[in-house]
Design a protein around this motif. Structure first.
Motif, short mmCIF file in Angstrom:
data_model
loop_
_atom_site.label_atom_id
_atom_site.label_comp_id
_atom_site.label_asym_id
_atom_site.label_seq_id
_atom_site.Cartn_x
_atom_site.Cartn_y
_atom_site.Cartn_z
N HIS A 222 51.63 26.46 35.00
CA HIS A 222 51.95 27.86 34.71
C HIS A 222 51.12 28.37 33.53
N LEU A 223 50.53 27.45 32.78
CA LEU A 223 49.75 27.84 31.61
C LEU A 223 48.29 28.14 31.93
N THR A 224 47.91 27.93 33.17
CA THR A 224 46.51 28.15 33.51
C THR A 224 46.41 28.98 34.78
N ARG A 225 45.22 29.10 35.35
CA ARG A 225 44.98 30.10 36.38
C ARG A 225 44.51 29.50 37.70
N THR A 226 44.84 30.19 38.79
CA THR A 226 44.34 29.83 40.11
C THR A 226 43.06 30.61 40.38
N THR A 227 42.07 29.92 40.93
CA THR A 227 40.81 30.56 41.30
C THR A 227 40.88 31.00 42.75
N ILE A 228 40.48 32.24 43.03
CA ILE A 228 40.55 32.80 44.39
C ILE A 228 39.19 33.34 44.82
N ASP A 229 38.79 32.98 46.03
CA ASP A 229 37.60 33.55 46.67
C ASP A 229 38.10 34.29 47.91
N VAL A 230 37.87 35.61 47.99
CA VAL A 230 38.50 36.40 49.05
C VAL A 230 37.53 37.43 49.64
N GLN A 231 37.64 37.61 50.93
CA GLN A 231 36.90 38.68 51.63
C GLN A 231 37.91 39.51 52.41
N THR A 232 37.79 40.83 52.32
CA THR A 232 38.72 41.73 52.99
C THR A 232 37.97 42.80 53.77
N VAL A 233 38.71 43.51 54.62
CA VAL A 233 38.12 44.62 55.39
C VAL A 233 37.92 45.82 54.46
N GLN A 234 38.95 46.13 53.67
CA GLN A 234 38.90 47.27 52.75
C GLN A 234 38.31 46.84 51.39
N PRO A 235 37.66 47.76 50.69
CA PRO A 235 37.11 47.43 49.36
C PRO A 235 38.20 46.99 48.38
N LEU A 236 37.80 46.15 47.43
CA LEU A 236 38.75 45.61 46.44
C LEU A 236 38.54 46.26 45.07
N SER A 237 38.22 47.53 45.09
CA SER A 237 37.84 48.24 43.86
C SER A 237 38.98 48.31 42.84
N ALA A 238 40.23 48.27 43.29
CA ALA A 238 41.36 48.39 42.35
C ALA A 238 41.75 47.05 41.73
N LEU A 239 41.07 45.97 42.14
CA LEU A 239 41.46 44.64 41.67
C LEU A 239 41.35 44.50 40.15
N THR A 240 40.37 45.15 39.56
CA THR A 240 40.17 45.05 38.10
C THR A 240 41.31 45.70 37.31
N LEU A 278 42.99 40.95 54.93
CA LEU A 278 42.26 39.71 54.66
C LEU A 278 41.36 39.30 55.80
N VAL A 279 40.15 38.86 55.45
CA VAL A 279 39.24 38.23 56.41
C VAL A 279 39.22 36.72 56.15
N THR A 280 38.92 36.34 54.91
CA THR A 280 39.00 34.93 54.48
C THR A 280 39.58 34.88 53.08
N LEU A 281 40.28 33.79 52.78
CA LEU A 281 40.82 33.60 51.43
C LEU A 281 40.89 32.11 51.14
N THR A 282 40.30 31.72 50.02
CA THR A 282 40.38 30.33 49.55
C THR A 282 40.95 30.35 48.13
N SER A 283 42.02 29.59 47.92
CA SER A 283 42.59 29.49 46.57
C SER A 283 42.48 28.05 46.09
N THR A 284 42.11 27.89 44.83
CA THR A 284 41.97 26.56 44.23
C THR A 284 42.95 26.46 43.07
N PRO A 285 43.94 25.56 43.17
CA PRO A 285 44.92 25.45 42.08
C PRO A 285 44.25 24.93 40.82
N PRO A 286 44.82 25.25 39.67
CA PRO A 286 44.25 24.78 38.41
C PRO A 286 44.32 23.26 38.31
N THR A 287 43.32 22.66 37.73
CA THR A 287 43.29 21.21 37.53
C THR A 287 43.71 20.87 36.11
#
Length: 308
Positions: A222-240, A278-287
């Motif tokens: 819970h103290l660290t972050r998950t890394t995500i690689d994602v591709q979607t149909v709609q733009p992800l402009s609001a993600l920031t 979503l088109v593709t999504l890969t999540s990598t848990p923190p190590t």
């Protein structure tokens, strides 16, 4: 597990060398049948803690018990029930590896057994050679074979795989897990985070003579972050604009990005990504390495792994 009586208990352990505080405040417990990972960089206080546990150094403050006995006052009785492997093993140069293994076993009230022979074969040690001809890795093997041949209640390994090749590291890991299955307790001090991650039930991170976090890896994540690689149909402009999003990097336009997200914001972010189709999504848990580096990237506050 935590309802059991701790096999090892450290309370506010301190050790000073003159004005230098090697150990400022060490608190943790190890329970029966548990493999406890003790991690931190060189100089953080891991070996000093272990020397106090072994009764080699006398603590300057706090308390340390193994089997409910004070480690300094009852070191002889405690040593009868523990096995210890240091990070750099020094051997009698004119004795063969086999003779030294038998001597270690005799000192612990044990005998050379079929298990000892099996361990010699598994670790690939030539027991006929004199110790003076051994590499660092072979010296480690001698100590590990003697330790794993010993029927102890508690095993202490201080950087035990330094000098071992990857195959021998796997052999070591397999035998530690076998000890755990047999209900034995293990303290594993290491800076090889992948080793700790594979074997340990709980982890203690030491920094500058203080324990900055203890718990299971799941509890620490819970103290660290998950890394995500994602591709979607709609733009992800609001993600920031979403809270908890860090290091946003565009891969191919606004529709394919990678970023890190804080655990407590993961649900909100995933809901937003789903709405963008979503088109593709890969999540990598923190190590464990991610967590470890967070602590050491925050020199001014040991309890702010994000450096905030």
């Amino acid at each position: 597990m935590t309802t059991a009586t701790p096999l090892l208990q450290l309370n506010h352990l301190q050790k000073r060398f003159g004005k230098f505080e090697a150990l400022k405040d060490i608190d943790f417990a190890i329970y029966p049948g548990e493999v406890f990972g003790f991690i931190g960089p060189n100089g953080a206080g891991k070996s000093t803690t272990i020397r106090v546990l072994l009764g080699i150094l006398k603590a300057s403050g706090g308390s340390a018990t193994i089997f409910g006995q004070d480690v300094w006052q009852h070191s002889v009785a405690i040593h009868r029930r523990i096995a210890y492997v240091p990070g750099d093993v020094y051997l009698w140069p004119n004795l063969s590896g086999g003779e030294i293994i038998d001597l270690f076993l005799k000192l612990n009230g044990e005998r050379h057994s079929a298990k000892t022979d099996a361990l010699i074969k598994e670790f690939g040690l030539d027991p006929r050679k004199k110790a003076r001809t051994y590499s660092k890795g072979n010296r480690q093997k001698v100590a590990l074979i003697a330790a794993f041949s010993t029927n102890a209640d508690f095993y202490i390994f201080d950087e035990p795989t330094s000098g071992l090749d990857p195959l021998n590291e796997q052999t070591f890991q397999a035998h530690v897990l076998a000890l755990k299955q047999a209900g034995k307790s293990v303290l594993l001090s290491s800076h090889i985070l992948s080793e700790v991650e594979k074997m340990c039930d709980r982890i203690g991170i030491i920094r500058e003579g203080q324990i900055v976090e203890t718990g299971t890896l799941a509890e620490m994540r819970h103290l660290t972050r998950t890394t995500i690689d994602v591709q979607t149909v709609q733009p992800l402009s609001a993600l920031t604009t979403l809270p908890g999003v860090h290091g946003l990097t565009a891969k191919h336009g606004d529709n394919h990005v990678s970023f890190a997200v804080d655990a407590d914001q993961l649900t909100t972010v995933m809901q937003y990504l789903t709405r963008q189709q979503l088109v593709t999504l890969t999540s990598t848990p923190p190590t464990l390495e991610d967590l470890f580096m967070r602590y050491y990237a925050a020199p001014n506050d040991a309890r702010t792994p994000d450096g905030k």
